[in-house]
Design an enzyme around this catalytic site. Sequence first.
Site, PDB file in Angstrom:
ATOM      1  N   GLY A   4      -1.455  -4.880  -9.364  1.00 55.71           N
ATOM      2  CA  GLY A   4      -1.011  -6.139  -8.756  1.00 55.71           C
ATOM      3  C   GLY A   4      -1.907  -7.332  -9.025  1.00 55.71           C
ATOM      4  N   GLU A  14      -3.742   7.675  -4.190  1.00 51.59           N
ATOM      5  CA  GLU A  14      -4.162   7.208  -5.529  1.00 51.59           C
ATOM      6  C   GLU A  14      -5.440   7.916  -5.963  1.00 51.59           C
ATOM      7  OE1 GLU A  14      -4.303   2.921  -5.598  1.00 51.59           O
ATOM      8  OE2 GLU A  14      -2.265   2.780  -4.824  1.00 51.59           O
ATOM      9  N   HIS A  69      -1.414   0.502  -9.884  1.00 53.18           N
ATOM     10  CA  HIS A  69      -2.074  -0.458  -8.973  1.00 53.18           C
ATOM     11  C   HIS A  69      -2.625  -1.666  -9.748  1.00 53.18           C
ATOM     12  CE1 HIS A  69      -4.132  -0.737  -4.770  1.00 53.18           C
ATOM     13  NE2 HIS A  69      -3.918  -1.950  -5.261  1.00 53.18           N
ATOM     14  N   ARG A  76       0.862  -1.180   0.000  1.00 48.67           N
ATOM     15  CA  ARG A  76       0.000   0.000   0.000  1.00 48.67           C
ATOM     16  C   ARG A  76       0.892   1.222   0.000  1.00 48.67           C
ATOM     17  NH1 ARG A  76      -3.656  -2.448  -1.691  1.00 48.67           N
ATOM     18  NH2 ARG A  76      -5.724  -2.747  -0.797  1.00 48.67           N
TER      19      ARG A  76
HETATM   20  C1  DGY Z   1      -6.097  -5.716  -2.865  1.00 53.64           C
HETATM   21  O1  DGY Z   1      -6.724  -6.744  -3.042  1.00 53.64           O
HETATM   22  O2  DGY Z   1      -5.895  -5.256  -1.751  1.00 53.64           O
HETATM   23  C2  DGY Z   1      -5.618  -5.010  -4.085  1.00 53.64           C
HETATM   24  O3  DGY Z   1      -4.644  -4.086  -3.779  1.00 53.64           O
HETATM   25  C3  DGY Z   1      -6.787  -4.320  -4.747  1.00 53.64           C
HETATM   26  O4  DGY Z   1      -7.481  -3.642  -3.789  1.00 53.64           O
END
Ligand code: DGY
Length: 321
Positions: free
Chosen positions: A289, A269, A287, A240
């Site tokens: 991921g 963000e 973002h 984060r």
């Molecule tokens: C998560 O699952 O926490 C990803 O970062 C998307 O919010």
Amino acid sequence: MPLPRVILTRRWPAACEAALAQKFELVRNERDMPMSREALVEALRSCDALGATVTDSLDAQMLSDPDRRAGMIGNFGVGFNHIDISVAEQLGIRVSNTPGVLTEATADIAMMLILMVARRAGEGERMLRGDRWAGWSPTSLLGTQVSGARLGIIGMGRIGAALAHRAVHGFGMRVSYHNRSRSPELEAELGAEFVSLETLLGAADFVSLNCPSNAETRHLINAQRLSLMRPEAFLVNTARGDVVDEAALAAALAAGRIAGAGLDVYEEEPLVYPLLKQLENVVLLPHQGSGTQATREAMGFMAAENIAAYFEGRPLPNSVC
Ligand code: DGY
């Protein structure tokens, strides 16, 4: 009996929305833009369950609204730092998340950022697309060897462990880690070494942040901790944004106090600290991921299953509170 009303704050993969629409009165956010605070308050007043995401900040005041109707928040994501969980718990609002299903996709992105920043992939692509590539040369865009380097992982949960497997088995890296608890299995299997935060920062060629965001990890990587890193070392963040003091990171990068950074997450963000965008030694992803079709569908189905469990009076499979 009317069907329970479920509001999704963003569009979810079509198959997940279709599954929800079979069981509930489903309200979609057709514009698929983050909802304003006022719109979120209104949504909480007019639904029985909210399908939320990381782009929704659900604070104490919003949850404590006397006119709130929603009794459940099915979060589309594993991280829940955008929801005031202690207030939700006090008020009896149920919250679920989506652990496990995004582990591999997120570990892939962490490994990708390590490779991209080490091998200057962003710089190379910008050069080529900008018609500034004059052809191969023995000395241009020389990067840093990833194979055999030391990776320091801060936060050895599911994603940290999946990254450690990739690093050791795929790239012959040596892994140090710092975590609340030790993992004897990973130490035995991967030769991972449990170290203090300071030792990790001082020794790693690559530091990867894989810890949750909470009061203890806010600005964990600040100017003082950045100063412990080696000038040849790189920082990668797929956790984060607020785990890193972005201003301090930008200053350290601009001054050459560390070699580079690969970031997928940001403090505010979708804003990115402006100086970071000017630096060549930074790879910036939006973002991404968990962003594969299969993973986002798995997240949506998991969130939908938690919402269904809530209305059917079953235990939430992935209860946060
Ligand atoms: C998560 O699952 O926490 C990803 O970062 C998307 O919010």
